[in-house]
Design a protein around this motif. Structure first.
Motif, PDB file in Angstrom:
ATOM      1  N   ALA A 289       0.020  -9.402  -0.032  1.00 33.16           N
ATOM      2  CA  ALA A 289       0.096  -9.855   1.357  1.00 33.16           C
ATOM      3  C   ALA A 289      -0.914 -10.961   1.610  1.00 33.16           C
ATOM      4  CB  ALA A 289      -0.163  -8.675   2.296  1.00 33.16           C
ATOM      5  N   MET A 290      -2.094 -10.850   0.999  1.00 33.85           N
ATOM      6  CA  MET A 290      -3.136 -11.865   1.177  1.00 33.85           C
ATOM      7  C   MET A 290      -2.673 -13.211   0.639  1.00 33.85           C
ATOM      8  SD  MET A 290      -6.361  -9.608  -0.191  1.00 33.85           S
ATOM      9  CE  MET A 290      -5.547  -9.332  -1.770  1.00 33.85           C
ATOM     10  N   GLY A 291      -2.034 -13.195  -0.529  1.00 32.77           N
ATOM     11  CA  GLY A 291      -1.521 -14.425  -1.123  1.00 32.77           C
ATOM     12  C   GLY A 291      -0.452 -15.054  -0.266  1.00 32.77           C
ATOM     13  N   GLY A 292       0.411 -14.227   0.321  1.00 31.61           N
ATOM     14  CA  GLY A 292       1.459 -14.752   1.195  1.00 31.61           C
ATOM     15  C   GLY A 292       0.891 -15.472   2.399  1.00 31.61           C
ATOM     16  N   ARG A 293      -0.184 -14.910   2.986  1.00 32.77           N
ATOM     17  CA  ARG A 293      -0.808 -15.568   4.143  1.00 32.77           C
ATOM     18  C   ARG A 293      -1.479 -16.879   3.736  1.00 32.77           C
ATOM     19  NH1 ARG A 293      -2.291 -10.101   5.246  1.00 32.77           N
ATOM     20  NH2 ARG A 293      -4.424 -10.458   4.552  1.00 32.77           N
ATOM     21  N   LEU A 294      -2.152 -16.886   2.590  1.00 32.50           N
ATOM     22  CA  LEU A 294      -2.823 -18.111   2.138  1.00 32.50           C
ATOM     23  C   LEU A 294      -1.805 -19.200   1.821  1.00 32.50           C
ATOM     24  CD1 LEU A 294      -5.509 -19.467   1.416  1.00 32.50           C
ATOM     25  CD2 LEU A 294      -5.193 -18.644  -0.937  1.00 32.50           C
ATOM     26  N   LEU A 295      -0.680 -18.835   1.237  1.00 29.27           N
ATOM     27  CA  LEU A 295       0.374 -19.814   0.935  1.00 29.27           C
ATOM     28  C   LEU A 295       0.813 -20.524   2.211  1.00 29.27           C
ATOM     29  CD1 LEU A 295       2.539 -21.170  -0.816  1.00 29.27           C
ATOM     30  CD2 LEU A 295       3.947 -19.121  -0.496  1.00 29.27           C
ATOM     31  N   LYS A 296       1.018 -19.774   3.264  1.00 37.23           N
ATOM     32  CA  LYS A 296       1.441 -20.375   4.535  1.00 37.23           C
ATOM     33  C   LYS A 296       0.360 -21.312   5.071  1.00 37.23           C
ATOM     34  CE  LYS A 296       3.442 -19.157   9.023  1.00 37.23           C
ATOM     35  NZ  LYS A 296       2.560 -19.988   9.857  1.00 37.23           N
ATOM     36  N   GLN A 297      -0.902 -20.923   4.928  1.00 39.31           N
ATOM     37  CA  GLN A 297      -1.991 -21.784   5.392  1.00 39.31           C
ATOM     38  C   GLN A 297      -2.038 -23.085   4.593  1.00 39.31           C
ATOM     39  OE1 GLN A 297      -5.739 -19.626   5.460  1.00 39.31           O
ATOM     40  NE2 GLN A 297      -4.812 -17.863   6.465  1.00 39.31           N
ATOM     41  N   THR A 540     -10.479 -14.840  -3.477  1.00 40.55           N
ATOM     42  CA  THR A 540     -10.240 -15.263  -4.859  1.00 40.55           C
ATOM     43  C   THR A 540      -8.894 -14.745  -5.359  1.00 40.55           C
ATOM     44  OG1 THR A 540     -12.629 -15.222  -5.259  1.00 40.55           O
ATOM     45  CG2 THR A 540     -11.196 -15.270  -7.180  1.00 40.55           C
ATOM     46  N   ILE A 541      -8.599 -13.475  -5.089  1.00 40.18           N
ATOM     47  CA  ILE A 541      -7.317 -12.916  -5.523  1.00 40.18           C
ATOM     48  C   ILE A 541      -6.160 -13.635  -4.831  1.00 40.18           C
ATOM     49  CG2 ILE A 541      -5.857 -10.857  -5.385  1.00 40.18           C
ATOM     50  CD1 ILE A 541      -8.260  -9.176  -6.037  1.00 40.18           C
ATOM     51  N   SER A 542      -6.340 -13.977  -3.548  1.00 37.29           N
ATOM     52  CA  SER A 542      -5.304 -14.715  -2.817  1.00 37.29           C
ATOM     53  C   SER A 542      -5.024 -16.054  -3.495  1.00 37.29           C
ATOM     54  CB  SER A 542      -5.740 -14.955  -1.372  1.00 37.29           C
ATOM     55  OG  SER A 542      -5.986 -13.755  -0.703  1.00 37.29           O
ATOM     56  N   GLU A 543      -6.103 -16.754  -3.891  1.00 38.75           N
ATOM     57  CA  GLU A 543      -5.941 -18.063  -4.529  1.00 38.75           C
ATOM     58  C   GLU A 543      -5.238 -17.920  -5.872  1.00 38.75           C
ATOM     59  OE1 GLU A 543      -8.676 -21.841  -6.046  1.00 38.75           O
ATOM     60  OE2 GLU A 543      -9.592 -20.220  -4.891  1.00 38.75           O
ATOM     61  N   ILE A 544      -5.629 -16.920  -6.651  1.00 38.86           N
ATOM     62  CA  ILE A 544      -4.958 -16.675  -7.932  1.00 38.86           C
ATOM     63  C   ILE A 544      -3.481 -16.404  -7.716  1.00 38.86           C
ATOM     64  CG2 ILE A 544      -4.799 -15.030  -9.863  1.00 38.86           C
ATOM     65  CD1 ILE A 544      -7.874 -14.720  -9.611  1.00 38.86           C
ATOM     66  N   ASP A 545      -3.185 -15.621  -6.678  1.00 40.99           N
ATOM     67  CA  ASP A 545      -1.795 -15.251  -6.382  1.00 40.99           C
ATOM     68  C   ASP A 545      -0.962 -16.488  -6.052  1.00 40.99           C
ATOM     69  OD1 ASP A 545       0.424 -13.682  -5.996  1.00 40.99           O
ATOM     70  OD2 ASP A 545      -0.239 -12.836  -4.092  1.00 40.99           O
ATOM     71  N   VAL A 546      -1.504 -17.382  -5.213  1.00 38.45           N
ATOM     72  CA  VAL A 546      -0.743 -18.586  -4.833  1.00 38.45           C
ATOM     73  C   VAL A 546      -0.571 -19.514  -6.029  1.00 38.45           C
ATOM     74  CG1 VAL A 546      -0.693 -20.611  -3.329  1.00 38.45           C
ATOM     75  CG2 VAL A 546      -1.510 -18.427  -2.437  1.00 38.45           C
ATOM     76  N   LEU A 547      -1.599 -19.659  -6.841  1.00 42.55           N
ATOM     77  CA  LEU A 547      -1.505 -20.550  -7.997  1.00 42.55           C
ATOM     78  C   LEU A 547      -0.506 -20.039  -9.024  1.00 42.55           C
ATOM     79  CD1 LEU A 547      -5.293 -21.404  -8.347  1.00 42.55           C
ATOM     80  CD2 LEU A 547      -3.484 -22.957  -7.590  1.00 42.55           C
ATOM     81  N   GLN A 548      -0.494 -18.711  -9.277  1.00 41.34           N
ATOM     82  CA  GLN A 548       0.507 -18.185 -10.204  1.00 41.34           C
ATOM     83  C   GLN A 548       1.911 -18.329  -9.630  1.00 41.34           C
ATOM     84  OE1 GLN A 548       2.702 -15.466 -10.088  1.00 41.34           O
ATOM     85  NE2 GLN A 548       2.119 -14.803  -8.030  1.00 41.34           N
ATOM     86  N   CYS A 549       1.988 -18.251  -8.290  1.00 41.68           N
ATOM     87  CA  CYS A 549       3.264 -18.450  -7.596  1.00 41.68           C
ATOM     88  C   CYS A 549       3.773 -19.875  -7.820  1.00 41.68           C
ATOM     89  CB  CYS A 549       3.073 -18.142  -6.115  1.00 41.68           C
ATOM     90  SG  CYS A 549       4.204 -18.941  -4.996  1.00 41.68           S
ATOM     91  N   PHE A 550       2.885 -20.874  -7.664  1.00 41.61           N
ATOM     92  CA  PHE A 550       3.264 -22.265  -7.923  1.00 41.61           C
ATOM     93  C   PHE A 550       3.729 -22.435  -9.371  1.00 41.61           C
ATOM     94  CE2 PHE A 550       0.280 -24.278  -4.494  1.00 41.61           C
ATOM     95  CZ  PHE A 550       1.126 -23.811  -3.512  1.00 41.61           C
ATOM     96  N   ALA A 551       3.003 -21.804 -10.294  1.00 39.91           N
ATOM     97  CA  ALA A 551       3.362 -21.926 -11.706  1.00 39.91           C
ATOM     98  C   ALA A 551       4.732 -21.322 -11.984  1.00 39.91           C
ATOM     99  CB  ALA A 551       2.295 -21.252 -12.580  1.00 39.91           C
ATOM    100  N   THR A 552       4.998 -20.171 -11.403  1.00 36.79           N
ATOM    101  CA  THR A 552       6.281 -19.488 -11.613  1.00 36.79           C
ATOM    102  C   THR A 552       7.432 -20.324 -11.083  1.00 36.79           C
ATOM    103  OG1 THR A 552       5.188 -17.325 -11.471  1.00 36.79           O
ATOM    104  CG2 THR A 552       7.579 -17.383 -11.117  1.00 36.79           C
ATOM    105  N   ILE A 553       7.289 -20.824  -9.852  1.00 36.82           N
ATOM    106  CA  ILE A 553       8.337 -21.660  -9.250  1.00 36.82           C
ATOM    107  C   ILE A 553       8.529 -22.935 -10.065  1.00 36.82           C
ATOM    108  CG2 ILE A 553       8.862 -23.112  -7.250  1.00 36.82           C
ATOM    109  CD1 ILE A 553       9.452 -20.262  -6.667  1.00 36.82           C
ATOM    110  N   SER A 554       7.423 -23.599 -10.432  1.00 39.05           N
ATOM    111  CA  SER A 554       7.509 -24.869 -11.151  1.00 39.05           C
ATOM    112  C   SER A 554       8.195 -24.703 -12.501  1.00 39.05           C
ATOM    113  CB  SER A 554       6.098 -25.448 -11.342  1.00 39.05           C
ATOM    114  OG  SER A 554       5.489 -25.700 -10.094  1.00 39.05           O
ATOM    115  N   GLU A 555       7.898 -23.613 -13.181  1.00 41.67           N
ATOM    116  CA  GLU A 555       8.530 -23.392 -14.490  1.00 41.67           C
ATOM    117  C   GLU A 555      10.010 -23.044 -14.338  1.00 41.67           C
ATOM    118  OE1 GLU A 555       7.101 -21.164 -18.460  1.00 41.67           O
ATOM    119  OE2 GLU A 555       7.447 -19.826 -16.758  1.00 41.67           O
ATOM    120  N   GLU A 556      10.325 -22.128 -13.424  1.00 48.85           N
ATOM    121  CA  GLU A 556      11.711 -21.697 -13.261  1.00 48.85           C
ATOM    122  C   GLU A 556      12.617 -22.816 -12.775  1.00 48.85           C
ATOM    123  OE1 GLU A 556      11.574 -18.384 -10.625  1.00 48.85           O
ATOM    124  OE2 GLU A 556      10.904 -16.957 -12.164  1.00 48.85           O
TER     125      GLU A 556
END
Length: 870
Positions: A289-297, A540-556
């Motif tokens: 949930a924390m990563g989702g909020r940071l992504l929107k920000q 920190t966990i939020s930032e890791i979550d968003v960055l892995q999210c970017f990586a997953t989307i970019s690769e797929e």
């Protein structure tokens, strides 16, 4: 007041301080509402409206809800923008002399919700405050009470800047001074729909020192103090989880105004206001949930600092390269609880044992995440790993103290593990041994009496008892037991020994439950000391979550890492609209290039409707935004400038609530872009001027293009149906014509969705109407009308080429087109001119054609046409 009963007087005295809220007034096991509150609440909550005597001349309207289910009713009121004041009994009714003391313990508002279904786990719930200072200076601070985040800035200029920032924050409640301008309050309600509250106290209290260490000036501190005073006054409890004010300046981020954010559908779609179909929906592969909020920000505020953008890009690239480590991290993130909101509930005092067990399980994932990131072996990955804090002390405490599966209620016992507290173990031993003795007693009494159905039971009224059915009463000896209760089919008895054991068992159980609650409170207070560390870990966990999210989307989705140009060059090869591409699924999306540099600043885009002009323009903007939040972009190659602002005018959206037409909205949004854009901005204008008459619209469109070209120099994509504007390529050095290609096959148009150099040769408007399945008779008639227009245009062009001699000849007869009826127009030219006709002829004679621009000639022709028609 004197005529009312003491209890109703008490209610009215409390209500006087909370006129803008529903007062939930505690009476026993219910929260009751009276007078107007009762009438309104019964309608909003669909509950029964009753009445009661209150000492006045008439019965008082009344309704209520059970205290144990009040939360769901409160949430429904909050979701509709209301406030709810919770008034509790603050003394034991048994010890009260007269009316039980009551006071409001919390005011719950849309901006101060701490838990419940009204809180979206992947969205912040902000409350904002606006303060006005001299010289059009405004303090703007907003806070999410559930997470403790607090941000603020000073805004200078007209109030529209404040409105825009407020709309971007998404705040559900706005706190203002009591003297705040009423017209601006109305604008706030119209633009955001936020609940408005008031707070005049701006006194800086010592408890705020920790929170305002980063405040750069007195105005921002005063604004933050107003918000903090409102929060402490309404919540009436500890707010230790509030984080220090994060002050920012608008110049730190790419500016995307409210209208552009809406037009680009960054976080919600224009039509349905839903997340699905937006850029946020596409990107959200976050696991917490924390990563989702940071992504929107991050989407709301793309970066301008190239070094920080590149740092994010490098980490995304690292996550892509290390596939297996990334998959391990994604799995571990699924087990991580919402640490930010948990810290808020710990400080608020409403955390339960299950929450703390979830906290322990979350912290147990941190070492595994550290190990996975360490395996990536880059300096950026090592730096982010160093910021991860496993908080071993909390894990050790919770491992030793809390049961693995505690109950939801804190008053039911079984929260604490055996062996954690010696006194608790003694109580439990007494309780367990006592119950063993009860079971043994039941067996012995069955043997003594020979009654196999005899049982030893318990209820809260009579305690422990021996129960014998009436059919077996004759087997009991006289005076064997002491009779306690008679039932329909049985008798219940007690013995002195049973009552003695009962006292020991119940005393042990009661003391055990009380002690467990005390121990849990101590554990909660211990965890509270770690709130700053938990909040830092959450970031920190939020930032890791968003960055892995970017990586997953970019690769797929086969995105590429963009480069940045200091020479303002934009080169996008095989660019795609990320959301449209996903929605199309298996269908092939047609990619397009976009090239702009210092000599090619403005693209004039022509082509038929439905061909993809708007999609092309949006995909360029979304590519820029994706790049500046640190994500890869949907293209095969991309080089981009760093844009300071993005302005869009795409689609016709009437602002009917504000009483503004489509054309007025067009002009307001165009003016906003023109007034604020710089040479480092990106402007997207889609068919500006279509909301008014053809000549007015064309004139405005050309003037806007010339102004952007000559005065601003921003990178601009300008689509239009005014093909006459394509001649501007010859006059404006930095403007280039491009078009979306289409071909005609078997009388029907086929869209190729491909951007090509040059202007479009046809608009294919009637073909598009044919695709929409308009009646064939209507389509045929439209073609006839089009041919007539083209013939008249051809005639005018030929006549213009014949020179002055041809104009002096006799006027030829021209048939006039009627949309409503077809009649023969066979009238002779009347050489006996009227006074008005002579005026028109004289105006034509006085026109100096050689000293006019094409646009001026077109405007005069339009005026003459109107006069002749009249």
């Amino acid at each position: 007041m004197a005529t009312y009963t003491p209890m109703i007087q008490q209610y009215l005295q409390v209500k006087a301080d909370y006129q803008d809220a529903f007062l939930f007034f505690r009476l026993g096991d219910f929260y009751e509402m009276f007078f107007d509150d009762a009438i309104s609440a019964s309608q909003e909550l669909e509950i029964t409206l009753t009445s009661r005597e209150g000492g006045g001349e008439e019965r008082i309207p009344m309704c209520g809800v059970p205290y144990h289910s009040a939360a769901q009713y409160i949430e429904r009121l909050i979701e509709r923008g209301y406030k709810v004041a919770i008034c509790e009994q603050t003394e034991d009714p048994k010890q009260a002399k007269g009316v039980v003391k009551r006071e409001v313990v919390q005011l719950i508002t849309p901006g101060t919700m701490m838990e419940g279904k009204g809180l979206n786990e992947k969205e912040n719930n902000f409350i904002a405050v606006i303060s006005q200072f001299d010289g059009e200076i405004y303090g703007f601070v907003y806070c999410d009470l559930s997470t403790g985040e607090m941000k603020g800035t000073l805004l200078k200029g007209d109030f529209d800047i404040v409105l825009n920032e407020l709309a971007l924050s998404g705040a559900r409640e706005v706190v203002l001074d009591n003297e705040f301008d009423a017209n601006w309050q109305t604008k706030i309600r119209e633009r955001t729909g936020a609940t408005i509250s008031f707070e005049s106290d701006t006194e800086f209290k010592s408890v705020y020192s920790r929170l305002l260490t980063n405040s750069p000036n007195e105005e921002l501190s005063t604004t933050a103090a107003r918000l903090l005073n409102y929060l402490y006054r309404t919540q009436k409890r500890n707010l230790d989880h509030l984080q220090a004010l994060d002050s920012y300046e608008l110049q730190q981020f790419m500016k995307i105004d409210y209208f552009s954010k809406r037009n680009l559908e960054l976080t919600e779609t224009i039509r349905s206001k839903a997340k699905k179909g937006s850029l946020l929906w596409l990107l959200d592969e976050t696991k917490t949930a924390m990563g989702g909020r940071l992504l929107k920000q991050w989407i709301d505020r793309p970066l301008l600092q190239e070094s920080e953008i590149v740092r994010r890009q490098t980490l995304v690239e690292t996550f892509i390269t290390n596939y297996f480590e990334r998959q391990d991290i994604r799995e571990k993130l699924k087990e991580v609880y919402d640490l930010e909101r948990l810290a808020g509930r710990v400080a608020f005092g409403n955390v339960n044992a299950r929450d703390l067990v979830q906290l322990k399980r979350s912290l147990l994932q941190v070492p595994f995440i550290q190990t996975a990131i360490a395996g990536m072996n880059t300096k950026e990955a090592h730096a982010i790993m160093e910021r991860l804090d496993p908080c071993e002390e909390i894990v050790d405490m919770l491992e030793r103290s809390l049961s693995e599966n505690p109950p939801l209620s804190l008053k039911d016992g079984n929260l604490i593990q055996d062996g954690y507290n010696e006194q608790l173990d003694q109580y439990r031993d007494a309780s367990r041994n006592g119950k063993t003795w009860i079971a043994q007693l039941e067996r012995e009494e069955r043997e003594k009496t020979g009654i196999k159905s005899l049982k030893v039971g318990y209820n809260r009224v009579f305690g422990y008892y021996i129960e014998v059915t009436k059919a077996n009463l004759h087997l009991l000896k006289e005076g064997q037991y002491e009779r306690k209760q008679t039932l329909t089919n049985a008798e219940r008895f007690i013995t002195p020994e049973l009552k003695e054991k009962e006292a020991l068992i119940l005393q042990a159980e009661e003391k055990s439950v009380d002690l467990e609650y005390e121990l849990f409170t101590e554990i909660r207070e211990y965890v509270k000391e770690f709130i700053p560390r938990l909040q830092a870990l959450a970031k920190t966990i939020s930032e890791i979550d968003v960055l892995q999210c970017f990586a997953t989307i970019s690769e797929e989705r086969h995105y590429v890492k963009p480069n940045f140009s200091s020479e303002r060059t934009m080169l996008i090869k095989d660019g795609r609209h990320p959301v449209v591409e996903k929605v199309m699924n298996a269908q092939e999306y047609v990619p397009n290039d976009c090239y702009l540099d210092q000599n090619r600043e403005l693209l004039l885009i022509t082509g038929p409707n439905m061909s993809g002009k708007s999609t092309y323009m949006r995909q360029v903007a979304l590519t820029a935004i994706l790049a500046q939040i640190g994500c890869f972009v949907p293209a095969s190659e991309a080089t981009l400038p760093i844009f300071d602002q993005v302005f869009t005018r795409i689609g016709a959206a009437d602002d009917l609530i504000a009483g503004q037409s489509t054309f007025m909205v067009e002009m307001l949004e165009a003016n906003h872009a023109i007034a604020n854009a710089t040479s480092d901005s990106l402007i997207l204008f889609d068919e500006i001027g279509r909301g008014t008459s053809t000549y007015d619209g064309m004139s405005l469109a050309q003037a806007i293009i010339e102004y952007i070209h000559d005065k601003i120099g921003a990178k601009t994509l300008f689509s239009t149906h005014y093909h006459e504007l394509t001649v501007l390529e010859e006059e404006l050095n930095h403007l280039k014509n491009v078009h979306v290609s289409a071909i005609e096959q078997n009388g029907k148009v086929v869209f190729l969705h491909k951007i090509k150099e040059g202007a479009a040769d046809k608009s294919y408007g009637i073909h598009v109407a044919q695709l929409a399945n308009l009646p064939s008779e209507l389509i045929s008639r439209a073609n006839e009308i089009l041919q007539s227009f083209e013939q008249q245009q051809e005639y005018r062009e030929n006549e213009q080429g014949q020179g002055e001699k041809q104009k002096a000849e006799s006027v030829k007869e021209i048939s006039q087109l009627s949309f409503f009826e077809e009649q023969e127009q066979d009238k002779k030219v009347n050489h006996q001119l009227t006074t008005k006709e002579k005026q028109i002829v004289n105006k034509i004679k006085n026109i100096d054609i050689l000293d006019m621009t094409p646009m001026q000639a077109m405007n005069i022709l339009y005026e003459l046409h109107k006069k002749v028609k009249n």
